[in-house]
Design an enzyme around this catalytic site. Sequence first.
Site, PDB file in Angstrom:
ATOM      1  N   GLU A 149      -4.455  -3.581  18.217  1.00 19.04           N
ATOM      2  CA  GLU A 149      -2.992  -3.535  18.383  1.00 19.04           C
ATOM      3  C   GLU A 149      -2.529  -3.540  19.835  1.00 19.04           C
ATOM      4  OE1 GLU A 149      -1.823  -0.235  15.851  1.00 19.04           O
ATOM      5  OE2 GLU A 149      -2.448  -1.330  14.062  1.00 19.04           O
ATOM      6  N   ASN A 175      -7.741  -6.918  16.695  1.00 15.54           N
ATOM      7  CA  ASN A 175      -7.108  -6.672  15.403  1.00 15.54           C
ATOM      8  C   ASN A 175      -5.647  -6.285  15.632  1.00 15.54           C
ATOM      9  OD1 ASN A 175      -7.537  -6.078  12.483  1.00 15.54           O
ATOM     10  ND2 ASN A 175      -7.175  -3.930  13.050  1.00 15.54           N
ATOM     11  N   HIS A 229      -0.502  -5.695   6.486  1.00 17.17           N
ATOM     12  CA  HIS A 229       0.278  -4.676   5.770  1.00 17.17           C
ATOM     13  C   HIS A 229       1.592  -5.342   5.369  1.00 17.17           C
ATOM     14  CE1 HIS A 229      -2.475  -1.509   7.029  1.00 17.17           C
ATOM     15  NE2 HIS A 229      -2.398  -1.957   8.262  1.00 17.17           N
ATOM     16  N   GLU A 285      -6.854  -5.178   6.714  1.00 16.06           N
ATOM     17  CA  GLU A 285      -6.272  -3.923   6.200  1.00 16.06           C
ATOM     18  C   GLU A 285      -5.229  -4.236   5.131  1.00 16.06           C
ATOM     19  OE1 GLU A 285      -4.922  -1.372   9.443  1.00 16.06           O
ATOM     20  OE2 GLU A 285      -6.430  -2.196  10.788  1.00 16.06           O
ATOM     21  N   ASP A 335      -2.690  -4.515   2.298  1.00 15.24           N
ATOM     22  CA  ASP A 335      -1.943  -3.777   1.280  1.00 15.24           C
ATOM     23  C   ASP A 335      -0.565  -4.420   1.168  1.00 15.24           C
ATOM     24  OD1 ASP A 335      -0.362  -2.527   3.428  1.00 15.24           O
ATOM     25  OD2 ASP A 335      -2.009  -1.101   3.646  1.00 15.24           O
TER      26      ASP A 335
END
Length: 384
Positions: A199, A240, A276, A304, A306
């Site tokens: 990030e 990432n 996300h 990741e 979701d």
Amino acid sequence: MLSSFISLLALVSIAAAQSSEFGQCGGIGWSGPTVSVYNVCEELNPYFFQGSGGTGTSTAPLPTGTSTAKTNTVAKAAGKKYFGSATDNPEFTDAPYVAMLSNNAFFGQITPGNSMKWDATEPEQGTFTFSGGDAVVALAQGNSQLLRGHNCVWYNQLPSWVTSDVWTNATLTAVVQNHCGTLVSHYAGDIYAWDIINEPFNDDGTWRQDVFFNTMGSSFVDVALIAARAADPNAKLYINDYNIESTGAKSAAMLQLVSDLKSRGVPIDGVGFESHFIVGEVPSTIQQTMEQFVALGVEVAVTELDIRMTLPETDALLAQQKTDYTTVISACNAVPGCVGLSYSHLSDILDLIHRYIPGMGAACPWDDNLISKPAYDGIIAGFA
Ligand SMILES: *[C@@H]1O[C@H](CO)[C@@H](O)[C@H](O)[C@H]1NC(C)=O
């Protein structure tokens, strides 16, 4: 952000007395109900544990998944390296969950959500603790699963000695070299891919103003990647981030960074799309964006995944979530350089997004009881 969502999580079993959602559920001197109504109680400090809410309730029976195909088997048949999930030590006491996570037909890869982060691995300068990460490695090896390391350099979950000291460019460079070198070296040979940089950008594509950037400029990226490559020449080194899954300022900044690293010979092997997402808002340009990165000579992975919704769950929202999962998996399936996909959590009971985004949740393919949701069928359909 993996667990920017979860840092101090305690899962406790249901008892007769239950505290209210978001009410106190524990802490020194607390004699009231000790678990929240939704079975998740978080230690905010030693004196106050707070019920963190749940994944929402629904009185009507909700549709479930029907597919009997298993994600890792299907992903590998489609040419991917793995289908996996994040996990970590607090969850290892949940036997039904561990049994599911350990089923290699479903999960060929795991990622530690927290236990390899800086606060967990170098809490004091020069003092390294690897026990939490080692337990995740042992689980992966016992299950013949690939491991993604997460992470070396991130602005969050840093011990105070990193953020509070006054560094010069040279002294912080040495700290980053030692941290990444020691961490990656400890796990050398165990890790398929490492999120070395996590990030680094703001959503507008500017550099995040953290201790690393403010002290070292963007050179912290080079320093960490070079130290990691020397420590484990066989691990794929990744950057990432979230909100880079669509065309726009943030993915443009990441593309520019990867291109610049490549042109200068700084080691970079992959880009992680955190993914996300929100039901109904999966970016339509995700495949195109993956292709842009792959064209630079790196692999990509969904790291990741979701897809949260506004609670409560309804048949319509679950149907849209199924479609949205298919969209993400189809994009990766269509891009040979997209090597694999991992969930942030496999079950809604472990997904604490709602703590930070009140009223949202139910983002995972399995419900609180590890029953598959329509989303699971959508994932399988994405590999067709
Ligand atoms: C920090 O040092 C590196 C060389 O080691 C240099 O490239 C970079 O520009 C410096 N950054 C700052 C902000 O001074």
